[in-house]
Structures are given as structure tokens and as C-alpha cells.
Design a protein around this motif. Sequence first.
Motif, PDB file in Angstrom:
ATOM      1  N   PRO A 144       0.827  -1.227   0.000  1.00  0.00           N
ATOM      2  CA  PRO A 144       0.000   0.000   0.000  1.00  0.00           C
ATOM      3  C   PRO A 144       0.853   1.267   0.000  1.00  0.00           C
ATOM      4  O   PRO A 144       0.852   2.039   0.943  1.00  0.00           O
ATOM      5  N   GLY A 152      -0.261   8.272   5.164  1.00  0.00           N
ATOM      6  CA  GLY A 152       0.603   7.949   6.307  1.00  0.00           C
ATOM      7  C   GLY A 152       1.781   8.899   6.457  1.00  0.00           C
ATOM      8  O   GLY A 152       2.200   9.221   7.568  1.00  0.00           O
ATOM      9  N   LEU A 153       2.348   9.320   5.328  1.00  0.00           N
ATOM     10  CA  LEU A 153       3.513  10.210   5.379  1.00  0.00           C
ATOM     11  C   LEU A 153       3.147  11.617   4.925  1.00  0.00           C
ATOM     12  O   LEU A 153       4.026  12.430   4.616  1.00  0.00           O
ATOM     13  N   ALA A 154       1.853  11.912   4.926  1.00  0.00           N
ATOM     14  CA  ALA A 154       1.369  13.156   4.311  1.00  0.00           C
ATOM     15  C   ALA A 154       1.847  14.417   5.013  1.00  0.00           C
ATOM     16  O   ALA A 154       1.802  15.507   4.445  1.00  0.00           O
ATOM     17  N   ASN A 156       4.808  15.079   5.702  1.00  0.00           N
ATOM     18  CA  ASN A 156       6.203  15.325   5.324  1.00  0.00           C
ATOM     19  C   ASN A 156       6.367  15.995   3.972  1.00  0.00           C
ATOM     20  O   ASN A 156       5.595  15.765   3.053  1.00  0.00           O
ATOM     21  N   THR A 280      19.368  -1.995   1.993  1.00  0.00           N
ATOM     22  CA  THR A 280      18.171  -2.842   2.046  1.00  0.00           C
ATOM     23  C   THR A 280      17.665  -3.143   0.646  1.00  0.00           C
ATOM     24  O   THR A 280      17.285  -4.271   0.337  1.00  0.00           O
ATOM     25  N   ASN A 296      10.920  14.818   5.228  1.00  0.00           N
ATOM     26  CA  ASN A 296      11.802  15.687   6.016  1.00  0.00           C
ATOM     27  C   ASN A 296      11.685  15.485   7.519  1.00  0.00           C
ATOM     28  O   ASN A 296      12.594  15.830   8.256  1.00  0.00           O
ATOM     29  N   PHE A 297      10.611  14.869   7.998  1.00  0.00           N
ATOM     30  CA  PHE A 297      10.543  14.549   9.431  1.00  0.00           C
ATOM     31  C   PHE A 297      10.649  13.061   9.710  1.00  0.00           C
ATOM     32  O   PHE A 297      11.277  12.641  10.672  1.00  0.00           O
ATOM     33  N   VAL A 298      10.057  12.268   8.853  1.00  0.00           N
ATOM     34  CA  VAL A 298       9.991  10.832   9.134  1.00  0.00           C
ATOM     35  C   VAL A 298      11.291  10.127   8.793  1.00  0.00           C
ATOM     36  O   VAL A 298      11.555   9.039   9.288  1.00  0.00           O
ATOM     37  N   GLU A 300      13.645   7.920   6.388  1.00  0.00           N
ATOM     38  CA  GLU A 300      13.435   6.954   5.323  1.00  0.00           C
ATOM     39  C   GLU A 300      12.443   5.875   5.730  1.00  0.00           C
ATOM     40  O   GLU A 300      12.556   5.296   6.800  1.00  0.00           O
ATOM     41  N   ASN A 301      11.482   5.626   4.867  1.00  0.00           N
ATOM     42  CA  ASN A 301      10.519   4.547   5.056  1.00  0.00           C
ATOM     43  C   ASN A 301      10.659   3.576   3.905  1.00  0.00           C
ATOM     44  O   ASN A 301      10.671   3.995   2.753  1.00  0.00           O
ATOM     45  N   ILE A 302      10.732   2.301   4.210  1.00  0.00           N
ATOM     46  CA  ILE A 302      10.887   1.292   3.164  1.00  0.00           C
ATOM     47  C   ILE A 302       9.715   0.334   3.222  1.00  0.00           C
ATOM     48  O   ILE A 302       9.356  -0.134   4.304  1.00  0.00           O
ATOM     49  N   ALA A 303       9.108   0.067   2.083  1.00  0.00           N
ATOM     50  CA  ALA A 303       8.014  -0.897   2.028  1.00  0.00           C
ATOM     51  C   ALA A 303       8.361  -1.955   0.997  1.00  0.00           C
ATOM     52  O   ALA A 303       8.748  -1.632  -0.126  1.00  0.00           O
ATOM     53  N   ILE A 304       8.239  -3.206   1.404  1.00  0.00           N
ATOM     54  CA  ILE A 304       8.624  -4.327   0.542  1.00  0.00           C
ATOM     55  C   ILE A 304       7.460  -5.308   0.461  1.00  0.00           C
ATOM     56  O   ILE A 304       6.812  -5.586   1.464  1.00  0.00           O
TER      57      ILE A 304
ATOM     58  N   ASN B  31       5.969  22.453   7.849  1.00  0.00           N
ATOM     59  CA  ASN B  31       5.357  21.856   6.662  1.00  0.00           C
ATOM     60  C   ASN B  31       3.943  22.365   6.405  1.00  0.00           C
ATOM     61  O   ASN B  31       3.151  21.690   5.757  1.00  0.00           O
ATOM     62  N   PRO B 144       3.895   4.009   8.931  1.00  0.00           N
ATOM     63  CA  PRO B 144       2.427   3.959   9.021  1.00  0.00           C
ATOM     64  C   PRO B 144       1.899   2.530   9.003  1.00  0.00           C
ATOM     65  O   PRO B 144       1.206   2.127   8.086  1.00  0.00           O
ATOM     66  N   LYS B 147      -2.134   2.217   9.739  1.00  0.00           N
ATOM     67  CA  LYS B 147      -2.882   2.528   8.517  1.00  0.00           C
ATOM     68  C   LYS B 147      -2.738   1.410   7.488  1.00  0.00           C
ATOM     69  O   LYS B 147      -3.717   1.014   6.849  1.00  0.00           O
ATOM     70  N   ILE B 302       6.484  -5.933   4.198  1.00  0.00           N
ATOM     71  CA  ILE B 302       7.469  -5.512   5.186  1.00  0.00           C
ATOM     72  C   ILE B 302       7.560  -3.992   5.175  1.00  0.00           C
ATOM     73  O   ILE B 302       7.673  -3.387   4.110  1.00  0.00           O
ATOM     74  N   ILE B 304       9.713  -0.798   6.966  1.00  0.00           N
ATOM     75  CA  ILE B 304      10.903  -0.490   7.756  1.00  0.00           C
ATOM     76  C   ILE B 304      11.039   1.025   7.893  1.00  0.00           C
ATOM     77  O   ILE B 304      10.815   1.757   6.929  1.00  0.00           O
ATOM     78  N   GLY B 311      11.100  13.564  15.117  1.00  0.00           N
ATOM     79  CA  GLY B 311      10.567  13.738  13.761  1.00  0.00           C
ATOM     80  C   GLY B 311       9.614  12.624  13.354  1.00  0.00           C
ATOM     81  O   GLY B 311       8.466  12.889  12.964  1.00  0.00           O
ATOM     82  N   PRO B 312      10.043  11.366  13.419  1.00  0.00           N
ATOM     83  CA  PRO B 312       9.167  10.273  12.986  1.00  0.00           C
ATOM     84  C   PRO B 312       7.868  10.199  13.796  1.00  0.00           C
ATOM     85  O   PRO B 312       6.785   9.997  13.230  1.00  0.00           O
ATOM     86  N   SER B 315       5.634  13.068  12.869  1.00  0.00           N
ATOM     87  CA  SER B 315       5.102  12.821  11.524  1.00  0.00           C
ATOM     88  C   SER B 315       3.845  11.959  11.596  1.00  0.00           C
ATOM     89  O   SER B 315       2.841  12.236  10.927  1.00  0.00           O
ATOM     90  N   ALA B 319      -0.038  13.034  10.755  1.00  0.00           N
ATOM     91  CA  ALA B 319      -0.815  12.268   9.762  1.00  0.00           C
ATOM     92  C   ALA B 319      -2.190  11.926  10.325  1.00  0.00           C
ATOM     93  O   ALA B 319      -3.201  12.020   9.617  1.00  0.00           O
ATOM     94  N   MET B 322      -4.307  14.945  10.177  1.00  0.00           N
ATOM     95  CA  MET B 322      -4.770  15.209   8.812  1.00  0.00           C
ATOM     96  C   MET B 322      -5.943  14.301   8.446  1.00  0.00           C
ATOM     97  O   MET B 322      -6.889  14.716   7.776  1.00  0.00           O
TER      98      MET B 322
END
Lengths: 436, 436
Positions: A144, A152-154, A156, A280, A296-298, A300-304, B31, B144, B147, B302, B304, B311-312, B315, B319, B322
Motif C-alpha cells: 500500500p 501515512g507520510l502526508a 512530510n 536494504t 523531512n521529518f519521518v 526513510e521509510n521502506i516498504a517491501i 510543513n 504507518p 494505517k 514488510i 521499515i 521527527g518520525p 510525523s 498524519a 490530517m
Amino acid sequence: MAADRKSAPLRIGLAGIGTVGAGVIEVLRENADIISKHCPRPILVTAVSARDRGRDRGIDLSGIAWVDDAAALAARDDVDVVVEVIGGSEGKAKEVVEKAIAAGKHVVTANKALLAHHGTALALAAEEAEVALAYEAAVAGGIPVIKAMREGLAANRITRVYGILNGTCNYILTQMRETGREFADVLEEAQKLGYAEADPSFDVDGIDAAHKLSILTSVAFGCAVDFAGVRISGIRNVSAMDIAYAEELGFRIKLLGLARQTPGGIEQRVHACMVPAASTIAKVDGVYNAVVTSGNFVGENIAIGRGAGRGPTASAVVADLMDIARDRILPAFSAPAATLARAVQAPVGQRVGSYYLRLMVVDKPGVIAEIAGVMRDENVSLESMIQRGRSPDEPVPLVFTTHETTEAAIARVAARLDEIKSVLEPAHLLPIETLE
Amino acid sequence: MAADRKSAPLRIGLAGIGTVGAGVIEVLRENADIISKHCPRPILVTAVSARDRGRDRGIDLSGIAWVDDAAALAARDDVDVVVEVIGGSEGKAKEVVEKAIAAGKHVVTANKALLAHHGTALALAAEEAEVALAYEAAVAGGIPVIKAMREGLAANRITRVYGILNGTCNYILTQMRETGREFADVLEEAQKLGYAEADPSFDVDGIDAAHKLSILTSVAFGCAVDFAGVRISGIRNVSAMDIAYAEELGFRIKLLGLARQTPGGIEQRVHACMVPAASTIAKVDGVYNAVVTSGNFVGENIAIGRGAGRGPTASAVVADLMDIARDRILPAFSAPAATLARAVQAPVGQRVGSYYLRLMVVDKPGVIAEIAGVMRDENVSLESMIQRGRSPDEPVPLVFTTHETTEAAIARVAARLDEIKSVLEPAHLLPIETLE
């Protein structure tokens, strides 16, 4: 109707009953109890359309109206949402979606090509008609990512988004690395296994990834979808030799889609590149997709997750339907469509970064000096050089990595090297993405 | 008011201006342009409360009303949403949230302890009052995950969710592995660096991870939050020696929170365990968190990202704000609170899996035979054995891994081994999670 709306079924007209369409019916049936737990309105497929009525799809369609022309779904009174899983940027898919919006129906689509080419116009039409244009399934399949970025990251300011957006390419590159085989060989096998299409160009030439990237760019930066602004190259030129050298240099080769805000504008690129083996993203193998978003606040977010296939894609389509059933409708590309301006695209040649450069040269004295001279003339600084073995007067590979330089400078180097007699093939050039 | 609601500011009463509270103000200010692009209503902090008014927080609070008693925020006419970032499962935090809900204010909280202990009751109260109870920041910080699970993957029957839910533990375990140092030593350093609290027990004993896991379990399986149902152990007993052996055996040691549906009920566990070194989760290092969700159609997803920090966390709080500003309010734990039943918890001792077992023994003939005899008697089958070096009549480590067995059986083995004279310490036991 309005009074019952909170509990009345949400009625779906399904345009296309291929892999994904059949998957949508399957998810709605098999997980009906789960869906009803989350969702006050039942979700029912009331009408379907596909090209060949006779085909056995392994799905019971009894009780569902059959429509020969998918575009007719838009006109039906028993349809609240048209799900478009036909595919293709023009033709029937486009007609179905346009007619659905015009008729005041919500649209859920898995069609990245359509959105890449007509996303902004369709979003505008949808917002005028006050209907949803939802497309979670179009990018990274079951992951998603659209929801994550748009909601979710809106909070930022997104500075960069990149990812492995095409499972076919990632599967081929993974196989090449694991078996040492060449592209053509692995592609042929992937085609036999059904991981690559008979005509593989949409995948292996980077077009599919670019479709998805242009959508991500729009959501990330709040600009119009600009597929033409994506610089695209694919993986046909990646050789087993480059993959082996990548390994030796501490990298892996991945087809990345990458968009970022630069001082000169928005840069959108799809290309094979070297990424640090320890990152990763380097370890996302096979048919998996991954999307990395920096805010800028969160951070790096990684989704796999799985980027394609019946189950994952249908999962995303049904999630969109559940959002609609819960009245959770947002502007398609985060910001209202009327505010989506065409972003300035970063000028070509302005990428700043390191490069990998492999040359096939005749192994004779003075070649390296000549090459190094060209680099010096173009102000490209060498970071490492590998020359394995010696075969006097035979063709041998010569591998260089550079320090940071510009795309334009490395292109000039490549052009000049091509004129050197001992250099036997055009330079094999790959950007190195440190991802910092 | 109702007519203006779509464009009127959403007014925030902020309870707590520590790291996260100050971060929320910062995100909203820095922001503001991005937020207004996504969100038709401006989001304004109108009132704040904290213990010490005099403290310099590096944040300009002029124009914002100061309230000495945070609970008074609930009564203010200029507050639509109370953001609770005080922390703690009882006392002021609980009072603020309860009063806010009772006064018909939406609540956004980052407080996992509160939700772990009172989540279901608060969700019920919020739904009765028709206000939001939002808590994205409470689990995995900036990622997130709530969510994603509640909306993005909502079409799936979730079969398992697990993850690295505590950054402090993950930082300590990562440092231990990278430097070979012992727990106490690394903890002390982490405390100096501000990565661990002066009283570290909430983190290192697994309680914080268990709070988060109990929330994830409720969202994943649609059941009441059952913190008491989580079996918890921490990382104090993980030694440098175990970490080295893990490496040798192809594993890494991680503190995982894991919930899954088993035939006997829902299993919720927080413990240090071995995970395959090649798995994605094994490579999530330092203060990063990761959550892996398995759904019956989507497969494995996944996520991450940074699980804590100003910050995180801010954030995630913004969200949620919002979402509220866009009228996107859902039941707190996916399903309506009234339907959240207490799930049957899987009986203790029923885990089926492999184990790592390290013994300190006197190196003399016959010891291994005696140990193997105990395992045989309890029907525990050995998969591998490592005995490094020889030091006759000295204490040496003896490491075993088992094939699949039950928790109860391995506990019996450990108890019986403890009675053997040549076994000098209680067995060091770690579950092996193959994550298949």
C-alpha cells in the motif's frame, strides 16, 4: 437511497476478468467475513465484462450480469463503482474509465499505463464528478504505497522516492546474479515460467517501471503526472560480466525508478544502476518490489512486498473498494487535481554522481594511460580501476569507477573513449546510486 | 459552525510538550504549505499543557493558550482534538484521554502503554462519543503500520504479524554484534548517548515491545487488546557468546514481537530469538523498526523505518490529525469496538519450533552422551552441535540446535539438564524463528 447508503451494498461493475479481475471476485468471496468486519457496506460484484464470454476462468459468475461491451458498465444503474482491470493506456480501458467518471461512478483501476498518460486529466474529471479515482494496485501491487505516501507520510515534505518497481526485471537481474547467466538466456526462461511476457519490452525496457514512477512522482511532489519527463532505460544491456564486477566492487545491479527534488527541478529516472550491496534495496530479490520514501521529518521509510500477481493486486483493488465503501475518498494524487501543475523537470545531463564504466580493450601498453587522459581532460576523477588477468593483444575488460561527476561529463568521456582504436566496444556505463 | 466545518481550522490541544509534543508543533509550522495542499482545513495548536511552564523547549509558544492542568484541555471550546503525548498507562495521560472523549473531542495519542492496558475501553468510549481515537505514532513510530494494516491490507485475513518494535533493544543487539561487547557494557553506552532510559527496564525487558504488539494483534485479528496475553522476555540474558554462535550458525539475534493465529488460539510473544541471517528482518539494524504482515492474498508485506524520535513520531501524529481534518475516522482497532471480543490465547508451552541451547559444561568424557540422553528421553531431536576447542576439566560452551519440538519439551530438557553435575549454568535457550 441516501438514507440507506451507509449499509446498502457497494455494487461493482468489473471490467476485465483476467488474472486480477478473477482475483478480485475471489478476495471478495473468500474474505467476505473479514471485509464485513471492517466495512459496514457489503461489496458485491453485480456486473462483469470481458472479451471472451465462453472462457473458463475457474470462477463462478452465476448471478452476475454479463455485459459484452465493458463501456456499458458505466451506464448501469446497478453499478456504483467500475473496476477497470483491462489494461493499456488507450482504447477500451480509457473509454471505460472516462465513461464511468462521466456517469458519476467511482473508479478503481490497476492500470498504470492509463494513469501515466492520462492521470491528471482523469483526476480532474473525477474530482469534478465527485467520484473516487483510486489505483493502489497500479503501483507496487500489493504494497500500500499510495496510501502510505498520500496519507501515512502526508505530513512530510517528500524529498525523494525510489524503488524496485518492476518484478520481471528484478527477477531477471536476480537470476543473472545467482546463476551467472546472460540476459537473453534468463529472459527466455522467465518467459517460459510466465514471469515475463511474450513481448517483454514494456518490462525489460523500463516502461512499466516508468509508468509507476510517474504516478509516484505526482503523489510525492504534488505535481501533474509527467510520464514524458521520465528518462528511461532498461536492463537489456546489463551483462553477466557487469553483474560480476558489481559484486566485486561491493554493489548490486538493480533497475530503479527514482524521483527527487533537485535545485533544477524534478528528476525522474528509470535505469539499471549499482546500489551498495549492504543497502536494504540491494537485498530485495526476485519478484519482490520495494519503495523507499524520504520525508523531512519521518526520514526513510521502506516498504517491501509482492509487486504483481493475482492475490497481491486483487488485495489492493479491494482495499480501494473498502475505502470507497467507507466514504474515504481523497484527491487521486494527494493535492486537488486543479492544483497539480506540471513540474519543472531537471535538465538532462545534470545528474551528479559516480559511475561504473566497463571497457573492452586490446590489452597493450599505453591503453590505460590514454583512457586516464580522456578522463582527466573531462575532469572526471577515477575512484578505482580493475584489470583482471593479462592477455597481451587480446580483448580484456577494464573497469573503472569514478568519483562524483556529472552525467554530461561522463557522456563526453564515453564518446571520446569510443574513438580510441584499442577500445573495442562502446563503454558499458552504469550510474552508481549511493542512496545517501 | 457545521457549514464552515470543511474549511474551519482543526484546533489542537496539546497535552505534553516534550520531544514529541515540540515535534508536532514543529511539523505543523515547518510543513504548513505541504499540509494545506493535502488538507482543506488548517491545523492549529490553540492550547498546550505541560508540567513545567518555565522550561525552554526551543519552540515559540506565543499565541497559544497555556493550561496548567492537561485535563482542562478537554473542556476548552477552542479545542477540537486533544493530542496526548504525556505517556504512561495511568495517571494524567489516562485522565486527559478519558476526559477528552467524554467531552466529545477527538484524541490522537502516541501512548502505547495506555492503549495496551485500556485500548478496548477507550475505543468503545470513542465510538460511543463518535470521536476518533487515533494512535499511529504509538506503534513503530514514523512507519504507518496501523494505517497499512487497517486500511491498505484490510482485504486480507491476517495470519501473522511480527516485527522489531523496540529501537533501544535493536540498537543494543546491533552494537553487541558489531563490537562483540556484553549487554551491560553496551546498555551503559546507550544510556549515555540517550538511546536508552536511565531506567531501561521498559525497553530491555520487552515491555514496550509487548505494548506495541498487543495493539498490532488487536488490529490484525480484530480482537480486544490483550496485553496480559503477551508472553514477554527481554534481552538481558543475551550474551556476546550467543551472538557469536548465532553468526556461526547462520542466524542473528533480534528481539521480536510476534502474533499469529494458531489452532489453539492467538499466540502473542515478545522475546529474543534467532532469525535467519539472510532474512530481511535480520538486516534491520540500529534504531530502525520493522513490521512484517502476512495476509492470505497479499502475502508478506514488510515496512521499515524509524520507530522513535521527535521527527518520525511527530510525523505520525500529524498524519492522524490530517485524517481527522479530512473526516477520515475509523474504528480504532479496525472492527467496531463493540465487536472486539477477547480472543482465546494459545496455551503456554505450545509453541512448535526449533531451539538454540547453549550449556556451560565441564569438559570431560561422557558429558555429551548424558545430555543427548536427556534430549532423547524428551523426544527432542538434535539438528547440530558445536563444541569449539578442548580444555579438559575446564568450563566450555556446548551449543545445540534442535529440530522442531514444543516449548514444553525443551523446557523439560532444560530443567533436567540443570540437574546434571557437569552442567554449570542453567541452559541458555533461544527460540529459532525460521519465519516461514
